[in-house]
Design a protein around this motif. Structure first.
Motif, PDB file in Angstrom:
ATOM      1  N   LEU A   1      -2.543   8.569 -22.712  1.00 49.02           N
ATOM      2  CA  LEU A   1      -1.515   8.956 -21.725  1.00 49.02           C
ATOM      3  C   LEU A   1      -2.101   9.997 -20.777  1.00 49.02           C
ATOM      4  O   LEU A   1      -2.610  11.032 -21.220  1.00 49.02           O
ATOM      5  CB  LEU A   1      -0.298   9.549 -22.447  1.00 49.02           C
ATOM      6  N   HIS A   2      -2.087   9.701 -19.519  1.00 50.98           N
ATOM      7  CA  HIS A   2      -2.636  10.636 -18.528  1.00 50.98           C
ATOM      8  C   HIS A   2      -1.519  10.986 -17.549  1.00 50.98           C
ATOM      9  O   HIS A   2      -0.961  10.096 -16.920  1.00 50.98           O
ATOM     10  CB  HIS A   2      -3.800  10.013 -17.771  1.00 50.98           C
ATOM     11  N   VAL A   3      -1.206  12.239 -17.426  1.00 51.31           N
ATOM     12  CA  VAL A   3      -0.175  12.670 -16.484  1.00 51.31           C
ATOM     13  C   VAL A   3      -0.865  13.392 -15.334  1.00 51.31           C
ATOM     14  O   VAL A   3      -1.562  14.390 -15.547  1.00 51.31           O
ATOM     15  CB  VAL A   3       0.846  13.604 -17.165  1.00 51.31           C
ATOM     16  N   LEU A   4      -0.701  12.866 -14.155  1.00 51.37           N
ATOM     17  CA  LEU A   4      -1.343  13.437 -12.977  1.00 51.37           C
ATOM     18  C   LEU A   4      -0.284  14.204 -12.193  1.00 51.37           C
ATOM     19  O   LEU A   4       0.679  13.611 -11.711  1.00 51.37           O
ATOM     20  CB  LEU A   4      -1.911  12.283 -12.147  1.00 51.37           C
ATOM     21  N   LEU A   5      -0.467  15.500 -12.096  1.00 51.96           N
ATOM     22  CA  LEU A   5       0.561  16.326 -11.446  1.00 51.96           C
ATOM     23  C   LEU A   5       0.362  16.388  -9.931  1.00 51.96           C
ATOM     24  O   LEU A   5      -0.727  16.149  -9.425  1.00 51.96           O
ATOM     25  CB  LEU A   5       0.540  17.740 -12.025  1.00 51.96           C
ATOM     26  N   ASN A   6       1.431  16.741  -9.238  1.00 49.55           N
ATOM     27  CA  ASN A   6       1.368  16.937  -7.785  1.00 49.55           C
ATOM     28  C   ASN A   6       0.761  15.732  -7.078  1.00 49.55           C
ATOM     29  O   ASN A   6      -0.156  15.868  -6.262  1.00 49.55           O
ATOM     30  CB  ASN A   6       0.589  18.207  -7.445  1.00 49.55           C
ATOM     31  N   ALA A   7       1.238  14.564  -7.432  1.00 53.78           N
ATOM     32  CA  ALA A   7       0.711  13.339  -6.833  1.00 53.78           C
ATOM     33  C   ALA A   7       1.868  12.510  -6.304  1.00 53.78           C
ATOM     34  O   ALA A   7       2.845  12.284  -7.012  1.00 53.78           O
ATOM     35  CB  ALA A   7      -0.060  12.542  -7.879  1.00 53.78           C
ATOM     36  N   GLN A   8       1.778  12.098  -5.074  1.00 52.34           N
ATOM     37  CA  GLN A   8       2.851  11.276  -4.495  1.00 52.34           C
ATOM     38  C   GLN A   8       2.314   9.886  -4.196  1.00 52.34           C
ATOM     39  O   GLN A   8       1.289   9.736  -3.511  1.00 52.34           O
ATOM     40  CB  GLN A   8       3.386  11.917  -3.216  1.00 52.34           C
ATOM     41  N   VAL A   9       2.998   8.904  -4.716  1.00 53.06           N
ATOM     42  CA  VAL A   9       2.586   7.523  -4.480  1.00 53.06           C
ATOM     43  C   VAL A   9       3.015   7.109  -3.077  1.00 53.06           C
ATOM     44  O   VAL A   9       4.165   7.310  -2.690  1.00 53.06           O
ATOM     45  CB  VAL A   9       3.205   6.603  -5.537  1.00 53.06           C
ATOM     46  N   SER A  10       2.078   6.558  -2.325  1.00 53.79           N
ATOM     47  CA  SER A  10       2.424   6.090  -0.982  1.00 53.79           C
ATOM     48  C   SER A  10       2.742   4.598  -0.989  1.00 53.79           C
ATOM     49  O   SER A  10       3.716   4.168  -0.382  1.00 53.79           O
ATOM     50  CB  SER A  10       1.305   6.405   0.004  1.00 53.79           C
ATOM     51  N   ARG A  11       1.903   3.811  -1.691  1.00 53.54           N
ATOM     52  CA  ARG A  11       2.126   2.358  -1.674  1.00 53.54           C
ATOM     53  C   ARG A  11       1.649   1.730  -2.972  1.00 53.54           C
ATOM     54  O   ARG A  11       0.815   2.291  -3.673  1.00 53.54           O
ATOM     55  CB  ARG A  11       1.337   1.711  -0.523  1.00 53.54           C
ATOM     56  N   VAL A  12       2.132   0.547  -3.241  1.00 51.26           N
ATOM     57  CA  VAL A  12       1.503  -0.335  -4.232  1.00 51.26           C
ATOM     58  C   VAL A  12       0.863  -1.467  -3.431  1.00 51.26           C
ATOM     59  O   VAL A  12       1.429  -1.929  -2.437  1.00 51.26           O
ATOM     60  CB  VAL A  12       2.514  -0.874  -5.277  1.00 51.26           C
ATOM     61  N   LEU A  13      -0.335  -1.887  -3.869  1.00 51.96           N
ATOM     62  CA  LEU A  13      -1.125  -2.807  -3.043  1.00 51.96           C
ATOM     63  C   LEU A  13      -1.475  -4.067  -3.811  1.00 51.96           C
ATOM     64  O   LEU A  13      -1.781  -4.008  -5.010  1.00 51.96           O
ATOM     65  CB  LEU A  13      -2.429  -2.121  -2.617  1.00 51.96           C
ATOM     66  N   PRO A  14      -1.467  -5.222  -3.121  1.00 49.78           N
ATOM     67  CA  PRO A  14      -1.890  -6.457  -3.786  1.00 49.78           C
ATOM     68  C   PRO A  14      -3.402  -6.475  -3.976  1.00 49.78           C
ATOM     69  O   PRO A  14      -4.130  -5.736  -3.308  1.00 49.78           O
ATOM     70  CB  PRO A  14      -1.435  -7.561  -2.825  1.00 49.78           C
ATOM     71  N   SER A  15      -3.857  -7.360  -4.876  1.00 50.38           N
ATOM     72  CA  SER A  15      -5.286  -7.358  -5.204  1.00 50.38           C
ATOM     73  C   SER A  15      -6.158  -7.878  -4.062  1.00 50.38           C
ATOM     74  O   SER A  15      -7.330  -7.571  -3.994  1.00 50.38           O
ATOM     75  CB  SER A  15      -5.541  -8.148  -6.487  1.00 50.38           C
ATOM     76  N   SER A  16      -5.574  -8.655  -3.134  1.00 52.57           N
ATOM     77  CA  SER A  16      -6.318  -9.022  -1.923  1.00 52.57           C
ATOM     78  C   SER A  16      -5.285  -9.257  -0.830  1.00 52.57           C
ATOM     79  O   SER A  16      -4.082  -9.344  -1.106  1.00 52.57           O
ATOM     80  CB  SER A  16      -7.150 -10.277  -2.154  1.00 52.57           C
ATOM     81  N   LYS A  17      -5.727  -9.400   0.394  1.00 55.56           N
ATOM     82  CA  LYS A  17      -4.796  -9.540   1.519  1.00 55.56           C
ATOM     83  C   LYS A  17      -3.870 -10.731   1.372  1.00 55.56           C
ATOM     84  O   LYS A  17      -2.702 -10.681   1.736  1.00 55.56           O
ATOM     85  CB  LYS A  17      -5.586  -9.666   2.824  1.00 55.56           C
ATOM     86  N   SER A  18      -4.397 -11.821   0.804  1.00 57.34           N
ATOM     87  CA  SER A  18      -3.582 -13.038   0.714  1.00 57.34           C
ATOM     88  C   SER A  18      -2.848 -13.142  -0.628  1.00 57.34           C
ATOM     89  O   SER A  18      -2.120 -14.091  -0.872  1.00 57.34           O
ATOM     90  CB  SER A  18      -4.477 -14.262   0.911  1.00 57.34           C
ATOM     91  N   SER A  19      -3.043 -12.128  -1.493  1.00 59.60           N
ATOM     92  CA  SER A  19      -2.503 -12.250  -2.854  1.00 59.60           C
ATOM     93  C   SER A  19      -1.098 -11.641  -2.962  1.00 59.60           C
ATOM     94  O   SER A  19      -0.741 -10.707  -2.242  1.00 59.60           O
ATOM     95  CB  SER A  19      -3.444 -11.520  -3.814  1.00 59.60           C
ATOM     96  N   LEU A  20      -0.313 -12.193  -3.862  1.00 64.92           N
ATOM     97  CA  LEU A  20       0.978 -11.577  -4.195  1.00 64.92           C
ATOM     98  C   LEU A  20       0.934 -10.992  -5.604  1.00 64.92           C
ATOM     99  O   LEU A  20       1.950 -10.821  -6.251  1.00 64.92           O
ATOM    100  CB  LEU A  20       2.105 -12.589  -4.046  1.00 64.92           C
TER     101      LEU A  20
END
Ligand SMILES: Cc1cc2nc3c(=O)[nH]c(=O)nc-3n(C[C@H](O)[C@H](O)[C@H](O)COP(=O)(O)OP(=O)(O)OC[C@H]3O[C@@H](n4cnc5c(N)ncnc54)[C@H](O)[C@@H]3O)c2cc1C
Length: 546
Positions: A210-229
């Motif tokens: 378990l790793h807790v990263l403090l003071n971190a804001q998620v901006s986006r979640v990204l697909p594995s490639s441009k054409s991928s869902l």
């Protein structure tokens, strides 16, 4: 809590977490419950505001969300209510998944809950039903450890004197919450029990996976490639400038809450294609329901002056008494600081013959779900002694939205939060009824010689519906019980945001486990329902990867 990503390393499921903590929250007395909620919570809050609220004369209101490890469970009022069996049975009839029904969700409530004695160890027989509680979970729940004897006895006496209007409910967490009962709260030995102290408490925080990263804001979640869902990467920043990414070997689980989750999805190009492209955001998946159906419960604080010194104001308005109680709390974990800000709740339904049902379909989940809530015995920030009833519309008909800031839709700018308070006339009708119910309660024989009269604007407001509407529009606030911006819908439905297994529709690798998935707000405060949703979500994740 922020974002969790699950990945696989050497055949061992790892749970990583991107989280944030606020140094401002490190007040040495923050754990003293009443003090924590009254004085410290605001320091650990997101600085959100709503859009101008048409139903509130155009007012822009503060919108509270915990911005700290444990999220809003670390800053909330600790009131523990599960909602009614009808609320969860409606989740099932709406989604087609029987797993969301009350009888199947009760084990998850119990898995989460650790019932503990109140701080004063008083005899609790007749104040709750042990048969519907568990001592084996992680989130501590207890009854009041300082139950303000003067007002409490009058409230309970009223359930005996006027049982038709104010029936006693032994336990409002047994599935049928209608009635007046003793408040339960996430408090252990006079201190807050939150997801930071329970799920991230000493027993679990040192786990090597378990790793807790403090003071971190998620901006986006990204697909594995441009054409991928298939979504596999989380993008985040710790200074809002430099972006970092982490990649999940298995799946991403998003739990940024009812405001944060739709915000991250929209930033990621998951939402209404036309709107996103109009803001210059490349559409990854056209999912118009993201951010829609945002639902909150409006709240109004109503105050009566009382003829008693045995009230919260004996210390909230007296620095010397407060310091003494804080010393008492530090030394013995006793006294008025062991508790949260109310002692009882009344959950009530509108009269079934009410004229409002000629114009509106009943928005509640069924006969066991209240329309109205009266939280009884709250502190007042005025000199004097008071009884406060905080009224809420717990089955609202209004629906709002979370959308991106149109002038600058940066992931680090707050979204537009529109709870649409009183957009539906049903909610105004119900709030009027809740305030009148409070007045009725305080006019009961048990309160004779105790209540001196309503304070300021409430007195004149009670004179007519029009005056009450004006009072409500001038004083209501959002209840911070928001759900719905990433709501579940039936599997394969083209509307909604997640399937009943909490996976985001139309993509793989991305699941949501927080309050935003609830399609309707339970007739309750929303922390316990969110814990139960999360416990079921954990089982779903585990069984996917077993
Ligand atoms: C002031 C207040 C009082 C309340 N009182 C009660 C109560 O007494 N009883 C009750 O039952 N319920 C109460 N609630 C509601 C209850 O706390 C919430 O329903 C519950 O905490 C929802 O859990 P959640 O995990 O969905 O969201 P949250 O608890 O809000 O957690 C979401 C977390 O994600 C973080 N986050 C958001 N965006 C991002 C991002 N982009 N990157 C990283 N992290 C992000 C947030 O900062 C937060 O820490 C209250 C809420 C508030 C705000």
């Amino acid at each position: 809590m922020f974002i969790t990503f699950v990945f696989q390393e050497r055949d061992q499921a790892q749970l990583g977490e991107v989280a944030e903590s606020s140094a401002k929250f490190q007040d040495p007395a923050a754990e003293a419950c009443v003090r924590c909620f009254l004085y410290v919570s605001a320091l650990a809050d997101d600085d959100y505001t709503t859009t101008p609220q048409a139903g509130m004369n155009g007012a822009v209101l503060d919108y509270s969300r915990g911005h700290v490890l444990g999220g809003s469970s670390s800053t909330n009022a600790m009131i523990y209510t599960r909602g009614s069996s009808d609320d969860f049975d409606r989740f099932t009839s709406y989604t087609g998944d029987s797993g969301w029904a009350w009888k199947n969700m009760l084990p998850y409530f119990l898995k989460n809950e650790k019932w503990v004695p109140p701080a004063d160890n008083h005899n609790t027989v007749g104040q709750f039903d042990p048969a519907v509680h568990s001592k084996n979970g992680v989130t501590s729940v207890s009854l009041s450890g300082y139950p303000w004897p003067d007002s409490s006895k009058r409230i309970i006496q009223t359930t005996k004197d006027l049982p038709d209007q104010f029936p006693f409910v032994l336990d409002m967490n047994a599935g049928d919450n209608i009635g007046v009962g003793w408040l339960q709260a996430t408090i252990d030995d006079g201190a807050r029990s939150s997801s930071a102290t329970s799920y991230l408490g000493p027993k679990y925080i040192s786990r090597p996976n378990l790793h807790v990263l403090l003071n971190a804001q998620v901006s986006r979640v990204l697909p594995s490639s441009k054409s991928s869902l298939h979504f596999s990467t989380v993008e985040f920043s710790q200074d809002q400038i430099k972006l970092h990414t982490v990649t999940a070997a298995k799946e991403i689980v998003l739990f940024a809450g009812s405001v944060g989750t739709p915000h991250v999805l929209l930033n990621s190009g998951i939402g209404n294609k036309t709107t996103l492209e109009g803001l210059g955001i490349a559409s990854v998946l056209d999912l118009p329901s993201v951010g829609q159906n945002f639902t909150d419960q409006p709240v109004v604080s109503n105050t009566w002056m009382v003829n008693s010194n045995d009230t919260f104001e004996s210390f909230t308005q007296n620095a010397t008494a407060f310091a003494e109680y804080l010393t008492q709390w530090n030394d013995t974990r006793t006294g008025p600081l062991v508790d949260t800000v109310a002692t009882h709740i009344a959950y009530l339904r509108l009269d079934s013959n009410s004229t409002i049902f000629e114009q509106f379909e009943d928005p509640s989940a069924g006969p066991k779900s209240p329309h109205l809530e009266l939280s009884l015995n709250l502190p007042v920030a005025l000199p004097g002694h008071f009884f406060r009833s905080t009224t809420a519309v717990v089955s609202p008909a209004s629906r709002g939205s979370i959308t991106l800031n149109t002038t600058n839709p940066s992931p680090f700018n707050a979204p537009l939060i529109d709870p649409a308070l009183f957009a539906s006339a049903f909610d105004m009708f119900a709030m009027r009824a809740a305030i009148r119910k409070s007045q009725q309660l305080l006019s009961a024989p048990a309160f004779t010689d105790y209540v001196l009269g309503p304070v300021d604007a409430l007195g004149t407001a009670l004179a007519s519906d029009a005056a009450l509407d004006a009072y409500i529009r001038a004083t209501a606030i959002p209840g911070s019980h928001c759900v719905g911006g990433a709501a579940m819908s039936p599997k394969y439905a083209r509307w909604g945001v997640v399937d009943p297994d909490l996976r985001v529709k139309g993509v793989t690798g991305l699941r949501i486990v927080d309050a935003s998935v609830m399609p309707f707000v339970p007739s309750a405060h929303t922390m316990a329902p969110t814990y139960a949703v999360a416990e079921r979500g954990i089982d779903m994740i585990k069984s996917s990867w077993a």
